[in-house]
Design an enzyme around this catalytic site. Structure first.
Site, PDB file in Angstrom:
ATOM      1  N   CYS A  60     -19.274   3.105   8.103  1.00 49.64           N
ATOM      2  CA  CYS A  60     -18.614   2.407   9.195  1.00 49.64           C
ATOM      3  C   CYS A  60     -17.323   3.178   9.440  1.00 49.64           C
ATOM      4  O   CYS A  60     -16.454   3.215   8.559  1.00 49.64           O
ATOM      5  CB  CYS A  60     -18.338   0.970   8.747  1.00 49.64           C
ATOM      6  N   CYS A  82       0.248  -0.161  10.260  1.00 43.91           N
ATOM      7  CA  CYS A  82      -0.307  -1.137   9.324  1.00 43.91           C
ATOM      8  C   CYS A  82       0.721  -2.074   8.683  1.00 43.91           C
ATOM      9  O   CYS A  82       1.675  -1.625   8.049  1.00 43.91           O
ATOM     10  CB  CYS A  82      -1.085  -0.419   8.233  1.00 43.91           C
ATOM     11  N   ARG A 134     -18.315  -1.722  17.318  1.00 41.64           N
ATOM     12  CA  ARG A 134     -17.688  -3.029  17.054  1.00 41.64           C
ATOM     13  C   ARG A 134     -16.381  -3.208  17.811  1.00 41.64           C
ATOM     14  O   ARG A 134     -15.466  -2.389  17.717  1.00 41.64           O
ATOM     15  CB  ARG A 134     -17.435  -3.213  15.553  1.00 41.64           C
ATOM     16  N   CYS A 147     -17.177  -8.168   4.679  1.00 43.17           N
ATOM     17  CA  CYS A 147     -16.429  -6.920   4.461  1.00 43.17           C
ATOM     18  C   CYS A 147     -15.152  -7.182   3.666  1.00 43.17           C
ATOM     19  O   CYS A 147     -14.308  -7.973   4.078  1.00 43.17           O
ATOM     20  CB  CYS A 147     -16.101  -6.303   5.816  1.00 43.17           C
ATOM     21  N   CYS A 203     -19.931  -4.918   2.713  1.00 41.56           N
ATOM     22  CA  CYS A 203     -19.135  -3.787   3.203  1.00 41.56           C
ATOM     23  C   CYS A 203     -17.815  -3.807   2.449  1.00 41.56           C
ATOM     24  O   CYS A 203     -17.317  -4.880   2.095  1.00 41.56           O
ATOM     25  CB  CYS A 203     -18.886  -3.942   4.706  1.00 41.56           C
ATOM     26  N   CYS A 237       0.844  -1.196   0.000  1.00 41.59           N
ATOM     27  CA  CYS A 237       0.000   0.000   0.000  1.00 41.59           C
ATOM     28  C   CYS A 237       0.878   1.245   0.000  1.00 41.59           C
ATOM     29  O   CYS A 237       1.864   1.322   0.744  1.00 41.59           O
ATOM     30  CB  CYS A 237      -0.903   0.007   1.236  1.00 41.59           C
ATOM     31  N   CYS A 283       0.652   4.534   6.975  1.00 38.70           N
ATOM     32  CA  CYS A 283       0.028   4.374   8.295  1.00 38.70           C
ATOM     33  C   CYS A 283       0.969   3.550   9.190  1.00 38.70           C
ATOM     34  O   CYS A 283       1.246   2.382   8.887  1.00 38.70           O
ATOM     35  CB  CYS A 283      -1.324   3.678   8.151  1.00 38.70           C
TER      36      CYS A 283
HETATM   37  N1  SAM Z   1      -6.709   0.795   3.047  1.00 37.15           N
HETATM   38  C1  SAM Z   1      -8.003   1.044   3.535  1.00 37.15           C
HETATM   39  C2  SAM Z   1      -8.021   2.134   4.588  1.00 37.15           C
HETATM   40  O1  SAM Z   1      -7.012   2.416   5.180  1.00 37.15           O
HETATM   41  O2  SAM Z   1      -9.092   2.681   4.793  1.00 37.15           O
HETATM   42  C3  SAM Z   1      -8.676  -0.190   4.103  1.00 37.15           C
HETATM   43  C4  SAM Z   1      -7.900  -1.215   4.859  1.00 37.15           C
HETATM   44  S1  SAM Z   1      -7.206  -0.669   6.421  1.00 37.15           S
HETATM   45  C5  SAM Z   1      -6.217  -2.056   6.850  1.00 37.15           C
HETATM   46  C6  SAM Z   1      -8.598  -0.685   7.532  1.00 37.15           C
HETATM   47  C7  SAM Z   1      -8.365  -0.311   8.963  1.00 37.15           C
HETATM   48  O3  SAM Z   1      -7.711  -1.354   9.653  1.00 37.15           O
HETATM   49  C8  SAM Z   1      -7.498   0.889   9.256  1.00 37.15           C
HETATM   50  O4  SAM Z   1      -8.170   2.085   9.075  1.00 37.15           O
HETATM   51  C9  SAM Z   1      -7.127   0.673  10.712  1.00 37.15           C
HETATM   52  O5  SAM Z   1      -8.056   1.318  11.549  1.00 37.15           O
HETATM   53  C10 SAM Z   1      -7.225  -0.842  10.872  1.00 37.15           C
HETATM   54  N2  SAM Z   1      -5.908  -1.426  11.149  1.00 37.15           N
HETATM   55  C11 SAM Z   1      -4.907  -1.624  10.273  1.00 37.15           C
HETATM   56  N3  SAM Z   1      -3.823  -2.170  10.883  1.00 37.15           N
HETATM   57  C12 SAM Z   1      -4.153  -2.331  12.183  1.00 37.15           C
HETATM   58  C13 SAM Z   1      -3.466  -2.819  13.320  1.00 37.15           C
HETATM   59  N4  SAM Z   1      -2.199  -3.251  13.249  1.00 37.15           N
HETATM   60  N5  SAM Z   1      -4.096  -2.853  14.509  1.00 37.15           N
HETATM   61  C14 SAM Z   1      -5.386  -2.404  14.594  1.00 37.15           C
HETATM   62  N6  SAM Z   1      -6.085  -1.912  13.558  1.00 37.15           N
HETATM   63  C15 SAM Z   1      -5.487  -1.866  12.365  1.00 37.15           C
HETATM   64  C1  DTB Z   2     -11.653  -1.999  11.091  1.00 41.45           C
HETATM   65  O1  DTB Z   2     -11.875  -0.983  11.780  1.00 41.45           O
HETATM   66  N1  DTB Z   2     -10.853  -3.001  11.467  1.00 41.45           N
HETATM   67  C2  DTB Z   2     -10.742  -3.983  10.410  1.00 41.45           C
HETATM   68  C3  DTB Z   2     -11.741  -3.448   9.352  1.00 41.45           C
HETATM   69  N2  DTB Z   2     -12.162  -2.214   9.892  1.00 41.45           N
HETATM   70  C4  DTB Z   2     -11.349  -3.332   7.941  1.00 41.45           C
HETATM   71  C5  DTB Z   2      -9.360  -4.214   9.979  1.00 41.45           C
HETATM   72  C6  DTB Z   2      -8.446  -4.640  11.098  1.00 41.45           C
HETATM   73  C7  DTB Z   2      -7.135  -4.935  10.511  1.00 41.45           C
HETATM   74  C8  DTB Z   2      -6.170  -5.492  11.498  1.00 41.45           C
HETATM   75  C9  DTB Z   2      -4.849  -5.765  10.905  1.00 41.45           C
HETATM   76  C10 DTB Z   2      -4.836  -6.821   9.843  1.00 41.45           C
HETATM   77  O2  DTB Z   2      -5.506  -7.861   9.947  1.00 41.45           O
HETATM   78  O3  DTB Z   2      -4.115  -6.630   8.848  1.00 41.45           O
HETATM   79 FE1  SF4 Z   3      -2.893   1.162   3.365  1.00 41.87          FE
HETATM   80 FE2  SF4 Z   3      -2.888  -0.057   5.705  1.00 41.87          FE
HETATM   81 FE3  SF4 Z   3      -3.058   2.572   5.621  1.00 41.87          FE
HETATM   82 FE4  SF4 Z   3      -5.163   1.059   4.759  1.00 41.87          FE
HETATM   83  S1  SF4 Z   3      -4.340   1.206   6.845  1.00 41.87           S
HETATM   84  S2  SF4 Z   3      -4.273   2.868   3.773  1.00 41.87           S
HETATM   85  S3  SF4 Z   3      -4.015  -0.695   3.906  1.00 41.87           S
HETATM   86  S4  SF4 Z   3      -1.306   1.360   4.931  1.00 41.87           S
END
Ligand code: SAM
Ligand code: DTB
Ligand code: SF4
Length: 332
Positions: free
Chosen positions: A202, A75, A274, A112, A142, A68, A72
């Site tokens: 959401c 992530c 949630r 989702c 979703c 990506c 973030c």
């Molecule tokens: N790329 C899209 C975005 O950022 O909106 C969708 C996927 S992103 C992985 C969705 C959400 O997962 C993020 O907004 C974040 O709140 C959550 N998330 C990602 N990595 C995480 C982590 N290590 N622990 C908890 N929540 C996480």
């Molecule tokens: C949200 O708030 N949490 C979910 C969903 N929306 C998309 C994602 C959690 C991701 C946790 C890290 C992973 O599994 O990569």
């Molecule tokens: Fe990309 Fe992860 Fe950030 Fe979503 S949360 S925009 S997948 S780096």
């Protein structure tokens, strides 16, 4: 209303009238309540709108994994960090539909689909077909695909999308410490596009990003003061993934996480709150307190997007021991 006398925070809005004018001081005062007073208030609000023994179950799938362009810091899928993650291109429609069928058979009511994109680009048409297919199976749909234009939001709605997930993650003030490749305002704009296209929203955030209690208050205040409350509010506990800049972030006191759920419940009485990422590191007792604080939705299935989640057997056992049932399951 029979709230504990020790409460110094304002009473929540009556069920009929949702508030969109919470002040920072009011939200901080809720966080400062004695734990029992806060939970009592949250559970009271919860019971005005919801069956306290029902939980909505969503299933997640990562339809495009890793690389990506966003940075973030939490992530595992960001291309900026070296995490031990198998990267995968956009999945085939049939494979996604097979997972959706399995999710439905295991009791999920919502499916989702998440993509590690800055926003939809090549492959968006394929995602629209996935949404159509999942919807045709009789599941709520979703998606979380990053930044949307107004037109993309409308296309998703036309394909049968019910919800769009787009988290604000933290307070406006703390946001730039966590993500530099987009702004907090960008996020709000996409949420507006989704809402205007007729999608349910959401949106929530993460606890454990090195934020202060006031940041948690500001994050929830931002969500609660939107013209319409998000329909779903995911509260994630940071999963500390090796290789991400937050791999050694300070642990969150479980009671502070539960407080965040409780305040979300009080501010947004009709929204599904949630209990999202991070359950794998929570005790059963902590999850039970999250439900008592007003959480009424969860992700079930072995995986979230890329990280582990409790097994379906563990979740069935937990809900059974608590006398809770998935939403949509028969009453007896
Ligand atoms: N790329 C899209 C975005 O950022 O909106 C969708 C996927 S992103 C992985 C969705 C959400 O997962 C993020 O907004 C974040 O709140 C959550 N998330 C990602 N990595 C995480 C982590 N290590 N622990 C908890 N929540 C996480
Ligand atoms: C949200 O708030 N949490 C979910 C969903 N929306 C998309 C994602 C959690 C991701 C946790 C890290 C992973 O599994 O990569
Ligand atoms: Fe990309 Fe992860 Fe950030 Fe979503 S949360 S925009 S997948 S780096």
């Amino acid at each position: 209303m029979p709230f504990a006398a020790a409460s110094v925070a304002p009473s929540p809005a009556p069920a009929a009238g949702l508030r969109h004018d919470w002040t920072e001081a009011e939200v901080e005062a809720l966080f400062a309540l004695p734990f029992n007073d806060l939970l009592y208030q949250a559970q009271t609000v919860h019971r005005q709108t919801f069956d306290a023994n029902r939980v909505q179950i969503s299933r997640l799938i990562s339809i495009k994994t890793g690389r990506c362009p966003e940075d973030c810091k939490y992530c595992p899928q960001s291309g900026h960090y070296n995490t031990d993650l198998p990267k995968e291109d956009l999945m085939e429609i049939e494979t996604v539909l097979e997972s959706a069928k399995a999710a439905k058979d295991s009791g999920a009511s919502r499916f989702c689909m998440g993509a590690a994109w800055k926003g939809p680009g090549k492959g968006f048409d394929k995602v629209l077909r996935m949404v159509e297919g999942v919807k045709a199976l009789g599941l709520e749909t979703c998606a979380t695909l990053g930044k949307l234009t107004a037109e993309q939001a409308t296309q998703l709605k036309a394909a049968g999308l019910d919800y769009y997930n787009h988290n604000i993650d933290t307070s406006p003030e703390h946001y730039k410490e966590i993500i530099t490749t987009r702004t907090f305002e960008d996020r709000l704009e996409t949420i507006d596009h989704a809402r205007e296209a007729g999608l349910k929203v959401c949106s929530g955030g993460i606890v454990g990003l090195g934020e202060k209690t006031d940041d948690r208050a500001r994050m929830l205040q931002t969500l609660a003061n939107m013209d319409r409350h998000p329909d779903s509010v995911p509260i994630n506990l940071l999963i500390k993934v090796p290789g991400t800049p937050l791999e050694n972030a300070e642990a969150v006191d479980p009671f502070d996480f539960i407080r965040t759920i409780a305040v979300a419940r009080i501010l947004m009485p009709r929204s599904y709150v949630r209990l999202s990422a991070g359950r794998q590191s929570m005790s059963d007792e902590m999850q039970a307190l999250c439900f008592l604080a007003g959480a009424n939705s969860m992700f079930c299935g072995e995986r979230l997007l890329t990280c582990d989640n409790p097994s379906p057997d563990q979740d069935r056992s937990l809900l059974g021991r608590l006398g809770m049932k998935p939403e949509g399951a028969p009453q007896v």
